[in-house]
Design an enzyme around this catalytic site. Structure first.
Site, PDB file in Angstrom:
ATOM      1  N   HIS A 113     -71.845  -0.352  -8.164  1.00  0.00           N
ATOM      2  CA  HIS A 113     -71.284  -0.569  -6.824  1.00  0.00           C
ATOM      3  C   HIS A 113     -72.140   0.063  -5.716  1.00  0.00           C
ATOM      4  CE1 HIS A 113     -68.716   3.255  -7.726  1.00  0.00           C
ATOM      5  NE2 HIS A 113     -69.861   3.598  -7.178  1.00  0.00           N
TER       6      HIS A 113
ATOM      7  N   HIS B 158     -77.604   6.762 -13.068  1.00  0.00           N
ATOM      8  CA  HIS B 158     -78.139   7.222 -11.788  1.00  0.00           C
ATOM      9  C   HIS B 158     -77.778   8.676 -11.523  1.00  0.00           C
ATOM     10  CE1 HIS B 158     -74.144   5.652 -10.617  1.00  0.00           C
ATOM     11  NE2 HIS B 158     -74.259   6.042  -9.365  1.00  0.00           N
TER      12      HIS B 158
END
Ligand code: DHB
Ligand code: FE
Length: 283
Positions: A12, A193
């Site tokens: 997202h 990430h």
């Protein structure tokens, strides 16, 4: 009855929202990202879900350090896009399904998962970027959305195991709702990430590929992965992937992968996306 027909997961990253809002989707950097969603957009246009149960995390937009619910369900009939520092994204208001959300809250809480009940909140990129990736830029979102926020921002996050089991409780709740609704469940965030510190920019393609494969074939085993493994292998924000396990827990044991996509880079993250369909046809 209401039934969950498919599960969808995707990253997202906020920069994806900015690329859409600023008309940059055709640019060389972003083009491959949006190509990965062409199948998905065509698919969802034919699936026409009535409701999306959307598992995401708030990024200090609706919540703050003063209040951090582990699991929170949006029971309102509408949710405004949040101002994340540059104004709200120019996307439609998200329409909820109050009656259904309250029903799910009642069922899941009585099924021993404590939820925070939210009557009023804004929704940030964690929820609006996935909607944009799947639906593009419509004037109105084509279905209702029940926002379900998971705390993966402040320590301690819930375990993958708990998220997976929560998915099963959500499924029981959905199937006990006496209205004929085509429901999809989405898990968002990830993949690998890390946004800060010495390891900022960490991408682990091998971990991500394994996670995507096992999400379909070995979700029970995948759910046992301890949260430190996420932090070590997928970066501190890779922990967002536990939200994909809420989605997976709500599906059949055997599912079909309709579409799987992986691309690096998308801002600071690896972008992953998968569509899983329940095999069993239910009346
Ligand atoms: C970024 C922020 C996120 O919330 C996320 O999940 C991924 C990336 C970012 O700032 O790049
Ligand atoms: Fe995030």
């Amino acid at each position: 009855m209401a039934r969950i027909t498919s599960g969808v997961a995707m990253s997202h990253t906020p920069a994806i929202g900015a690329a859409i809002d600023l008309g940059k989707t055709q640019e060389e950097y972003w083009d491959p990202v949006f190509k990965g969603f062409e199948f998905s957009k065509a698919w969802i246009a034919t699936e026409k879900p009535d409701v999306i149960f959307l598992v995401y995390n708030d990024h200090a937009s609706a919540f703050s350090l003063s209040m951090i619910p582990t699991f929170a369900i949006g029971c309102s009939d509408s949710f405004e896009p949040a101002d994340e520092g540059w104004g709200a994204r120019p996307v439609p208001i998200v329409k909820g399904h109050s009656e259904f959300a309250w029903h799910i809250a009642q069922s899941v809480i009585q099924d021993d998962f404590d939820l925070t009940l939210i009557n009023e909140m804004t929704v940030d990129h964690g929820l609006t970027v996935p909607l944009s990736l799947m639906f593009g830029t419509p004037k109105e979102w084509p279905c209702r959305v029940i926002p379900f926020a998971v705390n993966v921002v402040v320590y301690p996050p819930p375990s993958g195991q708990r998220c997976f089991r929560l998915g099963k409780a959500i499924r029981r709740a959905v199937e006990a709702f006496d209205e004929d609704l085509n429901v999809q469940i989405w898990g968002t965030g990830g993949m690998s990430h890390q946004l800060q510190g010495q390891r900022a920019g960490l991408i682990n393609q091998k971990f991500d590929a394994d996670f995507l494969a096992r999400l379909q074939s070995d979700p029970k085993g995948l759910a046992k992965m301890p949260h430190l493994d996420y932090l070590q292998n997928a970066g501190s924000e890779g922990i967002e992937l536990v939200m994909w396990l809420v989605m997976r827990g709500a599906l059949d044991r055997d599912v079909e992968t309709l579409h799987s996509f992986y691309h690096v880079p998308a801002s600071n993250t690896a972008l992953g996306h998968i569509i899983l369909k329940n095999r069993a046809k239910r009346a």
